[in-house]
Motif scaffolding. Structure first.
Motif, PDB file in Angstrom:
ATOM      1  N   ILE A  40       0.786  -1.083   0.113  1.00  0.00           N
ATOM      2  CA  ILE A  40       0.164  -0.028   0.103  1.00  0.00           C
ATOM      3  C   ILE A  40       0.792   1.251  -0.080  1.00  0.00           C
ATOM      4  O   ILE A  40       0.602   2.046  -0.840  1.00  0.00           O
ATOM      5  CB  ILE A  40      -0.922  -0.175   1.324  1.00  0.00           C
ATOM      6  N   GLU A  41       1.750   1.138   0.752  1.00  0.00           N
ATOM      7  CA  GLU A  41       2.649   2.566   0.995  1.00  0.00           C
ATOM      8  C   GLU A  41       3.511   2.570  -0.133  1.00  0.00           C
ATOM      9  O   GLU A  41       4.093   3.734  -0.630  1.00  0.00           O
ATOM     10  CB  GLU A  41       3.699   2.322   2.050  1.00  0.00           C
ATOM     11  N   GLU A  42       3.804   1.503  -0.807  1.00  0.00           N
ATOM     12  CA  GLU A  42       4.613   1.581  -2.333  1.00  0.00           C
ATOM     13  C   GLU A  42       3.785   2.074  -3.453  1.00  0.00           C
ATOM     14  O   GLU A  42       4.507   3.045  -4.429  1.00  0.00           O
ATOM     15  CB  GLU A  42       5.144   0.492  -2.684  1.00  0.00           C
ATOM     16  N   ILE A  43       2.448   1.758  -3.567  1.00  0.00           N
ATOM     17  CA  ILE A  43       1.777   2.319  -4.737  1.00  0.00           C
ATOM     18  C   ILE A  43       0.722   3.474  -4.549  1.00  0.00           C
ATOM     19  O   ILE A  43       0.282   3.898  -5.457  1.00  0.00           O
ATOM     20  CB  ILE A  43       0.896   1.209  -5.253  1.00  0.00           C
ATOM     21  N   PHE A  44       0.583   3.778  -3.362  1.00  0.00           N
ATOM     22  CA  PHE A  44      -0.006   5.134  -3.266  1.00  0.00           C
ATOM     23  C   PHE A  44       0.306   6.121  -2.515  1.00  0.00           C
ATOM     24  O   PHE A  44       1.443   5.902  -2.035  1.00  0.00           O
ATOM     25  CB  PHE A  44      -1.357   4.608  -2.297  1.00  0.00           C
ATOM     26  N   GLU A  45      -0.236   7.367  -2.794  1.00  0.00           N
ATOM     27  CA  GLU A  45       0.306   8.402  -2.044  1.00  0.00           C
ATOM     28  C   GLU A  45      -0.148   8.437  -0.682  1.00  0.00           C
ATOM     29  O   GLU A  45      -1.695   8.551  -0.757  1.00  0.00           O
ATOM     30  CB  GLU A  45      -0.197   9.911  -2.658  1.00  0.00           C
ATOM     31  N   ILE A  46       0.539   8.157   0.454  1.00  0.00           N
ATOM     32  CA  ILE A  46      -0.091   8.328   1.804  1.00  0.00           C
ATOM     33  C   ILE A  46      -0.183   9.724   2.421  1.00  0.00           C
ATOM     34  O   ILE A  46       0.724  10.310   2.504  1.00  0.00           O
ATOM     35  CB  ILE A  46       0.654   7.327   2.683  1.00  0.00           C
ATOM     36  N   ASN A  47      -1.200  10.039   3.055  1.00  0.00           N
ATOM     37  CA  ASN A  47      -1.364  11.156   3.819  1.00  0.00           C
ATOM     38  C   ASN A  47      -1.054  11.039   5.454  1.00  0.00           C
ATOM     39  O   ASN A  47      -1.864  10.413   5.999  1.00  0.00           O
ATOM     40  CB  ASN A  47      -2.718  11.784   3.744  1.00  0.00           C
ATOM     41  N   SER A  48       0.303  10.936   5.563  1.00  0.00           N
ATOM     42  CA  SER A  48       0.778  10.617   6.842  1.00  0.00           C
ATOM     43  C   SER A  48      -0.111  11.184   8.083  1.00  0.00           C
ATOM     44  O   SER A  48      -0.015  10.636   9.116  1.00  0.00           O
ATOM     45  CB  SER A  48       2.209  10.890   7.025  1.00  0.00           C
ATOM     46  N   GLU A  49      -0.349  12.501   7.953  1.00  0.00           N
ATOM     47  CA  GLU A  49      -0.922  13.229   8.964  1.00  0.00           C
ATOM     48  C   GLU A  49      -2.317  12.755   9.445  1.00  0.00           C
ATOM     49  O   GLU A  49      -2.554  12.800  10.573  1.00  0.00           O
ATOM     50  CB  GLU A  49      -1.440  14.769   8.387  1.00  0.00           C
ATOM     51  N   HIS A  50      -2.986  12.194   8.420  1.00  0.00           N
ATOM     52  CA  HIS A  50      -4.351  11.575   8.744  1.00  0.00           C
ATOM     53  C   HIS A  50      -4.329   9.984   8.961  1.00  0.00           C
ATOM     54  O   HIS A  50      -5.630   9.301   9.139  1.00  0.00           O
ATOM     55  CB  HIS A  50      -5.350  12.137   7.888  1.00  0.00           C
ATOM     56  N   SER A  51      -3.200   9.202   8.612  1.00  0.00           N
ATOM     57  CA  SER A  51      -3.000   7.924   8.749  1.00  0.00           C
ATOM     58  C   SER A  51      -2.410   7.538  10.073  1.00  0.00           C
ATOM     59  O   SER A  51      -2.045   8.314  10.714  1.00  0.00           O
ATOM     60  CB  SER A  51      -2.176   7.114   7.859  1.00  0.00           C
ATOM     61  N   SER A  52      -2.938   6.212  10.449  1.00  0.00           N
ATOM     62  CA  SER A  52      -2.638   5.904  11.690  1.00  0.00           C
ATOM     63  C   SER A  52      -2.614   4.556  11.985  1.00  0.00           C
ATOM     64  O   SER A  52      -3.181   3.622  11.339  1.00  0.00           O
ATOM     65  CB  SER A  52      -3.772   6.440  12.992  1.00  0.00           C
ATOM     66  N   ASN A  53      -1.685   3.898  13.110  1.00  0.00           N
ATOM     67  CA  ASN A  53      -1.830   2.659  13.487  1.00  0.00           C
ATOM     68  C   ASN A  53      -2.520   2.420  14.739  1.00  0.00           C
ATOM     69  O   ASN A  53      -1.798   2.991  15.770  1.00  0.00           O
ATOM     70  CB  ASN A  53      -0.445   1.927  13.374  1.00  0.00           C
ATOM     71  N   LYS A  54      -3.781   1.938  14.799  1.00  0.00           N
ATOM     72  CA  LYS A  54      -4.402   2.122  16.201  1.00  0.00           C
ATOM     73  C   LYS A  54      -3.628   1.030  17.268  1.00  0.00           C
ATOM     74  O   LYS A  54      -4.096   1.541  18.343  1.00  0.00           O
ATOM     75  CB  LYS A  54      -5.862   1.419  15.853  1.00  0.00           C
ATOM     76  N   SER A  55      -2.913   0.233  16.678  1.00  0.00           N
ATOM     77  CA  SER A  55      -2.107  -0.484  18.038  1.00  0.00           C
ATOM     78  C   SER A  55      -1.285   0.518  18.437  1.00  0.00           C
ATOM     79  O   SER A  55      -1.032   0.439  19.962  1.00  0.00           O
ATOM     80  CB  SER A  55      -1.256  -1.602  17.315  1.00  0.00           C
ATOM     81  N   ASP A  56      -0.587   1.493  17.894  1.00  0.00           N
ATOM     82  CA  ASP A  56       0.282   2.468  18.376  1.00  0.00           C
ATOM     83  C   ASP A  56      -0.397   3.258  19.419  1.00  0.00           C
ATOM     84  O   ASP A  56      -0.024   3.834  20.532  1.00  0.00           O
ATOM     85  CB  ASP A  56       1.177   3.194  17.336  1.00  0.00           C
ATOM     86  N   ASP A  57      -1.755   3.753  19.093  1.00  0.00           N
ATOM     87  CA  ASP A  57      -2.474   4.560  19.594  1.00  0.00           C
ATOM     88  C   ASP A  57      -2.699   3.982  21.038  1.00  0.00           C
ATOM     89  O   ASP A  57      -2.957   4.829  21.961  1.00  0.00           O
ATOM     90  CB  ASP A  57      -3.647   5.149  18.932  1.00  0.00           C
ATOM     91  N   LEU A  58      -2.831   2.689  21.145  1.00  0.00           N
ATOM     92  CA  LEU A  58      -3.079   2.162  22.579  1.00  0.00           C
ATOM     93  C   LEU A  58      -2.461   2.127  23.522  1.00  0.00           C
ATOM     94  O   LEU A  58      -2.545   2.398  24.848  1.00  0.00           O
ATOM     95  CB  LEU A  58      -3.595   0.624  22.220  1.00  0.00           C
TER      96      LEU A  58
END
Length: 355
Positions: free
Chosen positions: A90-108
């Motif tokens: 996903i990160e290789e083929i799309f432009e990722i908006n890092s500001e609004h993307s998240s890993n909910k595991s890290d958030d916990l």
């Protein structure tokens, strides 16, 4: 302002729905071509009612720009390790908006349990947007969620129950939900570890059998790798080994007295591979191949002791008592009249059992 936005979304929803389909198909093709395993991929464009509910509270000053999930794609994996492989694609083929993307595991953090998932806000890359079929999506983003089956099950149940309690669970039930999330997180890790252990067994078996070392306990995994290695010249010549119900084959092999791959190798006739070539047909199913070995070795023992009920799964082109199949087995002293009379075996093709 609100009505103007809703009318805008009604007009633009078909494009967001088309975008969802395009991204879903693209991901399927990329995962399959890279041999990346996954459970399922789903996509959708938000319903008009859902969008109305989202803007009802006045949270968004500019919902066209602030809402990022008009198009949503969800990727469900079997185990956690698959998430990393999928996220890399996903990160290789799309432009990722890092500001609004998240890993909910890290958030916990380390001291909480709860909803786990990777969320991307993404858009198509500039090279793809140059293509005519993608050009109309140049101003549109989409959300991709990646989670395991267990994470998905917990999230869906929690969402449904929370909705029934108007967005807030009673404290005792909320705590039980959090505890359940922890149990599922542990189960996720166990499934992941077991999957890795199976992969290690598979790789170890492949390496050992390639060196002619067959002193390995019998299992579905080791049987498949043994057949892959033992008859490698067939596969090199265009024959194809197809997976089919090795669980039943292993059970029958054990009743036949086969405990290790060495035991199985010892009952394979010297000219067995040549006989397989003479049969014709390029697809060979692994379980029927193992059963064929037992039948050619001792059909009395197979049908009298090892066979599952009265059904024998086989691989053939038509009735096994006719033509090339008959010649194949008669070469090894298999008496069909004796089989029908003494054992009453019912012979069915693998496709019949699989349907």
């Amino acid at each position: 302002m609100k009505n103007e936005f809703i009318n805008w979304y009604i007009d633009n929803r078909p494009a967001y729905k088309h975008l969802a389909t395009k991204v879903e198909v693209l991901l399927r093709e990329l995962f399959d071509s890279n041999d990346i395993s996954y459970h399922m991929i789903t996509s959708r464009a938000k319903t008009v009612e859902s969008v109305k509910g989202k803007v009802a509270g006045g949270k968004y000053e500019n919902p066209k720009k602030q809402i990022h999930d008009f198009t949503g794609i969800r990727v469900i994996t079997y185990v956690e390790d698959e998430i990393d492989e999928i996220c890399k694609i996903i990160e290789e083929i799309f432009e990722i908006n890092s500001e609004h993307s998240s890993n909910k595991s890290d958030d916990l953090g380390i001291d909480k349990v709860g909803y786990k998932s990777v969320h991307y806000v993404a858009s198509l890359d500039q090279e793809r947007l140059k293509l005519p079929e993608y050009r109309k999506f140049s101003d549109k983003c989409f959300e991709i969620q990646v989670r395991t089956i267990l994470q998905h099950a917990w999230a869906e149940i929690e969402h449904d129950r929370n909705y029934k309690f108007s967005g807030k669970l009673p404290p005792t039930l909320g705590r039980r939900f959090k505890i359940l999330a922890g149990v599922l997180e542990m189960a996720d890790r166990e499934f992941n570890d077991i999957s890795n252990q199976i992969d290690l067994i598979s790789e170890s078996t492949k390496e050992s059998t390639a060196k002619g070392n067959y002193d390995i306990p019998l299992s579905s995994t080791t049987l498949s790798k043994f057949l892959e290695s033992r008859f490698s010249s067939l596969w090199s010549d265009g024959f194809q080994l197809v997976a089919f119900d090795t669980g039943q084959a292993v059970a029958e092999l054990e009743r036949f007295g086969i405990k290790t791959l060495e035991d199985l190798n010892n009952i394979i006739p010297n000219d067995f591979e040549t006989s397989l070539r003479e049969l014709g047909g390029k697809s060979i199913l692994d379980a029927p191949l193992a059963i064929r070995i037992m039948v050619t070795n001792d059909y009395h023992k197979y049908f009298g002791k090892a066979a599952h009920d009265d059904v024998w799964i086989w691989m053939g082109q038509g009735d096994p008592t006719e033509s090339a199949e008959r010649k194949f087995f008669e070469k090894y002293g298999v008496d069909w009249d004796d089989i029908y009379e003494k054992y009453g075996a019912r012979l069915v093709e693998a496709e019949e059992l699989d349907s």
